[in-house]
Structure formats: structure tokens, C-alpha cells
Enzyme design. Structure first.
Site, PDB file in Angstrom:
ATOM      1  N   ASP A 135     -10.043  -5.768  -2.985  1.00 44.69           N
ATOM      2  CA  ASP A 135      -9.426  -4.724  -2.164  1.00 44.69           C
ATOM      3  C   ASP A 135     -10.331  -3.497  -2.161  1.00 44.69           C
ATOM      4  O   ASP A 135     -10.649  -2.934  -3.211  1.00 44.69           O
ATOM      5  CB  ASP A 135      -8.058  -4.394  -2.786  1.00 44.69           C
ATOM      6  CG  ASP A 135      -7.221  -3.448  -1.952  1.00 44.69           C
ATOM      7  OD1 ASP A 135      -7.794  -2.529  -1.345  1.00 44.69           O
ATOM      8  OD2 ASP A 135      -5.997  -3.633  -1.934  1.00 44.69           O
TER       9      ASP A 135
ATOM     10  N   HIS B 279      -7.229  -6.165   1.032  1.00 44.42           N
ATOM     11  CA  HIS B 279      -6.048  -5.320   1.253  1.00 44.42           C
ATOM     12  C   HIS B 279      -5.227  -5.775   2.469  1.00 44.42           C
ATOM     13  O   HIS B 279      -4.244  -5.149   2.822  1.00 44.42           O
ATOM     14  CB  HIS B 279      -6.531  -3.873   1.471  1.00 44.42           C
ATOM     15  CG  HIS B 279      -5.475  -2.826   1.256  1.00 44.42           C
ATOM     16  ND1 HIS B 279      -4.869  -2.618   0.040  1.00 44.42           N
ATOM     17  CD2 HIS B 279      -4.897  -1.919   2.107  1.00 44.42           C
ATOM     18  CE1 HIS B 279      -3.982  -1.624   0.139  1.00 44.42           C
ATOM     19  NE2 HIS B 279      -3.976  -1.190   1.383  1.00 44.42           N
TER      20      HIS B 279
ATOM     21  N   SER C 185       0.840  -1.196   0.000  1.00 47.20           N
ATOM     22  CA  SER C 185       0.000   0.000   0.000  1.00 47.20           C
ATOM     23  C   SER C 185       0.881   1.254   0.000  1.00 47.20           C
ATOM     24  O   SER C 185       1.669   1.440  -0.931  1.00 47.20           O
ATOM     25  CB  SER C 185      -0.946  -0.057   1.207  1.00 47.20           C
ATOM     26  OG  SER C 185      -1.992   0.861   1.061  1.00 47.20           O
TER      27      SER C 185
END
Lengths: 282, 282
Positions: free
Chosen positions: A226, A259, A150
Site C-alpha cells: 500500500d 490500497h 482508508s
């Protein structure tokens, strides 16, 4: 020579999982990082893989959740998990918002006060930390790879693209690839870097890869479930930028994955092998 | 039929890592557990391995830290991680002491008030949970193994020894093997079970194994740098009890390893293979 304080060291997969603290020049105060030494590090210098974590995370997050030590022990890779920002800065607005400030350093060298005196994670990861590791651990800094998740994927990509030759391999999990075009970046970058978008572009993987490619294939894994995929991540923008810049990219999209670190844990072994290949361990 | 509420389900190593809540009859209130379904569970019933956690832990601890999903996905094992006690009981003394009460259920059926109305983890794990799983998940309850850590290792050993035929395999990480002889047990057992030591013996693996053996080799891993080794764990007592009772035991002592999940993570694969063998998956 800067000192390193050992917080804890614990046996793990035949090696040592440690947590360390030191006074950072780049970040103007104490910084923490986790470092895993595989069994091979007891008798030789080993290549190193940096794992940069995402928003809200610390040096503990990937260390506990990614499940990287098992295969790192087999491959002989040192793992380094830095914290995601300086801590206890006391700056107004540095805490209380998970998208900005402490835990959200975005791997930039801030130019705006007060952030510029402490939030210099780019220099910290690119320069200060490798030098420190080379002095205190059996790390072969000439053989370095970098990955992240991320915001940390953004860090890995921008560091690798901005420092040609420093990293032999780069990969990312669900990275922010176009911070200048998504809400997370548009919120954090002006506060760290001011309003000049030319400065932002220095921290935008899509912008960087159009100018100069990374020598090697970039591996990116992305979960299709995600929550941040369509709004913050937009891997298709990096896909397109790589095509335009002539960058070799392996972008894998995985149905059903989100995620979280359950996603990372599921594919970390592929990333370790990707890096081990480039670092002479496979 | 008791309902199960899904808290979260996330893709992990091709399967599904879930967290669930339900009203427990044994424990007189809501209970939570984590359950991992390997990819094979999408098309067939799978054998199940219970992992019982230790003092202070919840259903999340081993789920996040043990690193069991990777190989469970390969072997086709369902993993079940129950919470370590009922929660929010409101009983005087149920919180605030990590060695007793919530988070420290010791896998007993308490007989003393007020604990006897809620702290019935033995029945919960041995009877209620398997029945529930058989109804709601593709679990082959006839093929069950059980393992655990510390207090959970005590739970695994005592459950397996007290319910012949219910578990095809048992193992433990740094288990409490003689609670009647160590401070943790001597503190908790009288409060849950009263002062009669004959009752305590029903929850003492050393006492149980002298009376009746488990059909199969018991695997135990123990770190030699475990802080609790000499005072609370004393694996030599179980070694001796197994010798006296004629129980096959593989007790492995590992230099340098402590009591943490870095230790468990290092040897979890050996335990998964130990159980897979007995459960027809190897």
C-alpha cells in the site's frame, strides 16, 4: 417523516441493489446512499453492515467494486454504503482538492464555518441514517456492524469506539488510525475542527481506544504494498494503542496487496463473516 | 516478437490483475486488454477464459464489475478481458455514437473503408491475442473458453461457432443472437461489412448454429427485466435456431434481472464453473 427517493433498484444475487436520495438534517441538504437488501429481507428484518468509503469515493464505489453482495445474500446481511460527504455545497475550497471537502468528509461533525453547516458526517452515519433506515427498510438497527476503507476505516473505527453498544462488530481495510499524526488528518482536521487538538482526539482511533475499548475483536486488513502505508496509515500505531488499552485486535498484513479495491475485494468475504458472526448470522 | 507493455499489475485474490497494451497487427494500432492470473499461474500454465464486453465498455468494465476473480482464483482460470474496439482511430463517425465505432466493434473484421484498416476484432480475438498470450503469459491456449455480455455475448457465440475446436466451452450473458434481425446489428453491420447480407450471416449466431453446432452445451443467462430483451436480444430466436440445428443449449431466464453488471455479477460463478468443467478444472 423524512421521505426517501429511489434513484434506481436492480436485482442482484437474489436481492435488490438500490441507490437512494433524501434530505439530510445533519448535512443540511440532499444525501445519497446505496443499500443492498439480501433475499432474506423480503420476509424478515435483517442485520445491517455499514461500509464507509475513502477519499474521492461515493456511494457507488464499494457497491460496484467491493464484491460484497454475493456473500451478503448468502448470510442475510443488509449492506449500506453512504456517500463520503455532502455534495454541491458551493463552499469555497470544497472541491478541487481530493484530500479535503467534498468526497473527503472524514466522518467528523465540523465545528468551523462554513463546514459546520453541512459537513456533519459523524452525526449523519451514527444517528440520522440508522433512524431513517429503520423506518424505510427491513433493517434491524439493533444488529449493526460497521466497516470501511482508508478514510472510511477511520470512520468505522471512531464511530464504533465513540458509540459503545451501537455496533456489535467493527472492522477496517487499510484504515487511517492516527489522523492527528499523519498528513491527511493534519490537513483536514484543523479546517473542519479548528486548532484545538483535544477536539481532534475525538476522531483519532488510537486516542479513543486508549480510553475505552470496543467490546469484541477489531479486524483490520492491511496490504504491505500500500503506497500510503508508511506515511498515512501506520497500523503499528493502532496495534500499540490497542495493546496499551487492552483492546483485542486482529491485524492482518498481506504481502503484495495495495490500497485498491482489488485488495478489498480479495478479503471482503472474511469481513462479512466477521460481522455475520457478531450479528447472529453465523 | 511483439512486445507487451504493462500498464498496471495489482495483487488480487492471491493472483495478479494486470492491464496491458501492445501494438496490434490486426487492429493496426495499440490495443489494451486486462488479464487476471490466478495463484496457480505462478507454477503452471492455466486454461484461459475470455470475457468479451458489450457496447460502451472497455477492458476495465468486466474486470471491475463482474466479480470473476474470486472464483477464477479458486478454479485456476486465467481471465482475459479485451477492449471492445480499437481507440483513437480518428475516423469520421468513430466516436459520439455508442452503438457504432469505438466501443462498438461488434467483433467483426470490417470490410468497408475506413473501418477495414482498424476494426478487425474478430481476427484480433480469435488469432492475434491467443498467440500473444501464449508467448507472454502462462496460458494453455489449447484450453480456452469464451463468454461475453450483450455485444460481447454475440462475439463469444460467433467466435465459438466459427472456429470449431478452438474453444472448449462457450457461454453468454444477454447476448445479441440475431444481429441481422435487430436494430443494433442492422445499424452497425452494413457500415462495417457492406450491404451484402450473406456477409452479415457470418456474424449471426442464429445463422451459424443452423449450419454447424458447437461441441458442447451453450450456457446463456438472460434477465427478464432487461430493457433490450424484446427489441435487441430476442433469445427465443437462438433457442429456435439451436433446436433446428441440433445444438444443446441451456437458456436460463431470470425474473427481475436487467442488462447490468449486477445481473452478470449474480451469475458469473455459474459461468466460471461451466467453463472450468470443460477446461479440466472441475
Amino acid at each position: 417523516m423524512a421521505a426517501i427517493e429511489t434513484i434506481t433498484e436492480q436485482r442482484c444475487h437474489g436481492g435488490v441493489q438500490g441507490f437512494y436520495r433524501h434530505e439530510s438534517e445533519s448535512c443540511g441538504g440532499p444525501m445519497r446512499f446505496a443499500l443492498y437488501q439480501p433475499p432474506q429481507a423480503a420476509r424478515e428484518v435483517c442485520p445491517v453492515l455499514y461500509f464507509l468509503a475513502g477519499l474521492t469515493c461515493t456511494e457507488e464505489t464499494a457497491t460496484i467494486k467491493a464484491g460484497a453482495q454475493r456473500l451478503a445474500a448468502e448470510l442475510g446481511l443488509i449492506l449500506v454504503m453512504p456517500d463520503t460527504s455532502p455534495r454541491q455545497t458551493g463552499f469555497d475550497g470544497a472541491t478541487g482538492d481530493w484530500e479535503f471537502g467534498e468526497g473527503a468528509g472524514f466522518y467528523v461533525d465540523a465545528t468551523e464555518a462554513p463546514w459546520s453547516s453541512r459537513f456533519r458526517m459523524h452525526s449523519y452515519v451514527a444517528s440520522e441514517l440508522p433512524a431513517l433506515l429503520g423506518r424505510h427498510f427491513p433493517v434491524d438497527v439493533e444488529r449493526s456492524g460497521i466497516t470501511g476503507h482508508s478514510m472510511g476505516g477511520h470512520g468505522a473505527l471512531t464511530l464504533a469506539l465513540r458509540h459503545p453498544g451501537q455496533y456489535r462488530s467493527v472492522s477496517a481495510f487499510a484504515p487511517i488510525v492516527a489522523p492527528t499524526h499523519v498528513p491527511w488528518g493534519q490537513k483536514a482536521l484543523p479546517r473542519y475542527l479548528g486548532e484545538d487538538k483535544a477536539t481532534w482526539a475525538e476522531y483519532d482511533a488510537c486516542e479513543l481506544v486508549r480510553r475505552r475499548t470496543f467490546d469484541g475483536t477489531i479486524l483490520i486488513d492491511q496490504g504491505e504494498s500500500d503506497t500510503f502505508l508508511a506515511t498515512q496509515l501506520k497500523p503499528e500505531l493502532f496495534d500499540q494503542a490497542c495493546a496499551e488499552g487492552g483492546q483485542s485486535l486482529l491485524l492482518r498484513r498481506h504481502a503484495g496487496y495495495d490500497h485498491s479495491y482489488y485488495f478489498i475485494n480479495s478479503f471482503i468475504d472474511d469481513h462479512l463473516r466477521h460481522h455475520a458472526q457478531a450479528l447472529g448470522r453465523l
